[in-house]
Structure formats: structure tokens, C-alpha cells
Design a protein around this motif. Structure first.
Motif: not given
Length: 324
Positions: A172-173, A157-158, A162-167
Motif C-alpha cells: 500500500s505504501l 522494527t519501530e 509506525a507503518m502499521r499504526k498508519r494502516g
């Protein structure tokens, strides 16, 4: 086909880096101890033939001169010989605390053979490389159950947060990582690097079907891992997600453990993380924790001279025949 094999070798090396050793811990000379340039190396004989892949154990202590606190960065390669993981299990008994990496729910403690019981495509992929190289997988071999083991990583979950905070999203990753890997490959090819060499179809067949071929593959992959350098060729995107964010989580736990130390009581902490994490870890220990580097020792992870029990193809076929 040879071009495809070269690309497969790059992908296999990156896989080993991101998944990224009689075993003795060997001390280096004082000059080498003072400034290590790598956390993973290949040892060679007098004819420069690779003999072993080794991982570093680098000690840090407070710059203040306090003698009762040490933090050791124990570099990991996540696939290795059985004796490598046996040596690490013995080594970890000497620490008060072992901070370990693993993206997992907080309430799950992995047991030996954990990956073999996972019925997922990812678990199958993770077991392919050790099966082909006649090596073992870390999660099957390290004992995570002792009381001195403390989880020091993100939960799934964390990691997603962290991925979402980086957009970033999963898609996309994936696109960014593929783009960066292909760019690295094209640059190496254009510069006439080792990836631009040709491997004949006969050599490819030999790698896959002969027992000696598995040894040759280990030597090739070990050399490529050493060549990739401290960042293991992860690229900017994976470096941010897999290294920076997770190192921050690990060192947050380290800070908590140091704060909970009883006054004057000796404390030995091991931070057991992949070798690709260690340059950033070392920098943070020096700058944020006011520590300085001390001794360096090396643990043999792969005995490249050891004869394989089966060919790479036999190992892969045996894995695919197991119930999934």
C-alpha cells in the motif's frame, strides 16, 4: 526517449533527496540568518551558472536567553564530495553530542565502507547515483564511531510498527508513493513547469558518455532539488513515514539528552539529519522546546565546477562490475 529521461531526472532527484561539500563553512548576512527559507541551496556565479550545492547548519538556543545550550540542525545530503564529508567529520568533533539518523538495529554501529559490504539490491541502488555523479556515499564517509555520536532514529522494527499504526503495508505504501509522484509530475507538466521541457536524444547520450556530462547531470539534479523546496517533493505519504515519525523519534532522544545535562554545564548538540527533515525539526524546536533560531552557515556539498574523473556511464559500469 526524451520524455523518459525527464521522468528519470525527477526520480533521480527524489532519490537524491531521500537517500534525502576546499570546503568552507560560510556565514550568511544577518538578514538571511534571521529567517532561512531553505536548508539546501545552489550557489551561482555572476552569470547564474550553478557552482555548488550547499547544506545549512542552523543554530538554535533557548528563548530564555540561557547561553550554555545550543542545538544545531546540521542538514545532510547523503551523497557528496569527499571534502564535504571530511569537513563534517571535523565539524562534529566540536560537539558534545551528535544525534544522527539511520534506520538500523540499535546494536549496529556502521563503519566506513559499510554500504560496500552490503550484498543487497537496495545497497546497489543506493550506490548507483554517487557512482554516476562521481560522488561519495554518506555511510562510507562519515565516522559514526566517536563516543559523542548517539543514534536518534527508528529501528526497522519501530519503522514497521509506525507503518502499521498508519494502516500501511509495504504494497500500500508503494502504491501511494507512486501515485503521488506521478500526480506531481502530471501537475508540473500541465502547468508548463521545468519538467515539461524536452531533452534531445543527443543530449541524453552526452550526459551519459562524456565526463562533462556528469557535471551537467549534477547541475540539473542540484537545480531540481532546490526547486522541489523544503519538502523535497516527498508527498504526503513519505512525509508522514520518513519525516514526521522519524523526527518524533529524534526529538525524543534530544529531550532525553537535554534532561541529562548537568546543571550549568555547557552543552552543544548537533542534530545530523537529511535536509528534508529540517523545516519540521525547526518548527518543533521553536514550539515544543521553546528555542529560537540564531546563526546560519553553509557547507559546500557538491562542487559542480569540479571536472568529473569519468562519465556517468563509466561510473555505473564500474559499479555493476563489482562483486555483488
Amino acid at each position: 526517449m526524451s520524455c523518459l529521461f525527464n521522468r528519470a531526472l525527477v526520480a533521480t532527484s527524489l532519490c537524491a533527496a531521500t537517500l534525502l561539500g576546499s570546503t568552507a563553512v560560510q556565514a550568511q548576512s544577518p538578514q538571511e540568518e534571521s529567517s532561512p527559507t531553505k536548508y539546501l541551496r545552489v550557489s551561482r556565479d555572476k552569470d547564474q551558472k550553478p557552482e555548488a550545492l550547499e547544506t545549512a547548519v542552523v543554530s538554535f538556543a533557548p528563548k530564555s536567553g540561557e547561553k550554555n545550550v545550543t542545538v544545531d540542525l546540521v542538514s545532510a545530503i547523503h551523497i557528496g564530495d569527499d571534502v564535504y564529508f571530511d569537513a563534517l567529520n571535523r565539524l562534529f568533533e566540536d560537539y558534545d553530542i551528535v544525534l544522527y539518523e539511520m534506520v538500523k538495529p540499535k546494536d549496529v554501529t556502521p563503519e566506513r565502507g559499510f554500504s560496500d559490504r552490503q550484498q543487497t539490491p537496495l545497497a546497489l541502488v543506493q550506490r548507483m547515483l554517487p557512482s554516476m555523479l562521481d560522488l561519495s556515499f554518506q555511510v562510507d564517509s562519515i565516522d559514526y564511531t566517536p563516543k559523542n555520536f548517539v543514534h536518534a532514529d527508528l529501528t526497522p522494527t519501530e519503522l514497521g510498527e509506525a507503518m502499521r499504526k498508519r494502516g500501511e503495508t509495504g504494497m500500500s505504501l508503494f502504491i501511494k508513493v507512486v501515485k503521488e509522484v506521478m500526480q506531481q509530475y502530471q501537475e508540473e507538466w500541465a502547468n508548463g513547469g521545468s519538467l515539461s521541457g524536452n531533452v534531445s536524444d543527443a543530449e541524453i547520450l552526452s550526459f551519459l558518455t562524456r565526463k562533462e556530462g556528469a557535471q551537467q547531470l549534477k547541475a540539473l539534479i542540484a537545480g531540481k532539488l532546490e526547486e522541489l523546496g523544503p519538502d523535497m517533493g516527498l508527498g504526503a505519504t513519505l512525509d508522514s513515514i520518513l519525516i514526521v515519525d522519524r523526527n518524533e523519534a529524534a526529538l525524543k532522544v534530544l529531550k532525553e539528552q537535554l534532561a541529562n545535562r548537568e546543571n550549568g554545564k555547557p552543552l552543544r548538540i548537533a542534530v545530523y539529519y537529511g535536509a528534508a527533515h529540517m523545516p519540521d525539526m525547526a518548527s518543533r524546536l521553536t514550539e515544543d522546546f521553546q528555542m529560537q533560531q540564531g546563526d546560519v552557515s553553509w557547507v559546500q556539498a557538491w562542487d559542480i565546477t569540479r571536472a568529473s574523473k569519468k562519465s556517468a556511464l563509466e561510473g555505473l559500469l564500474q559499479l555493476l562490475q563489482q562483486p555483488q
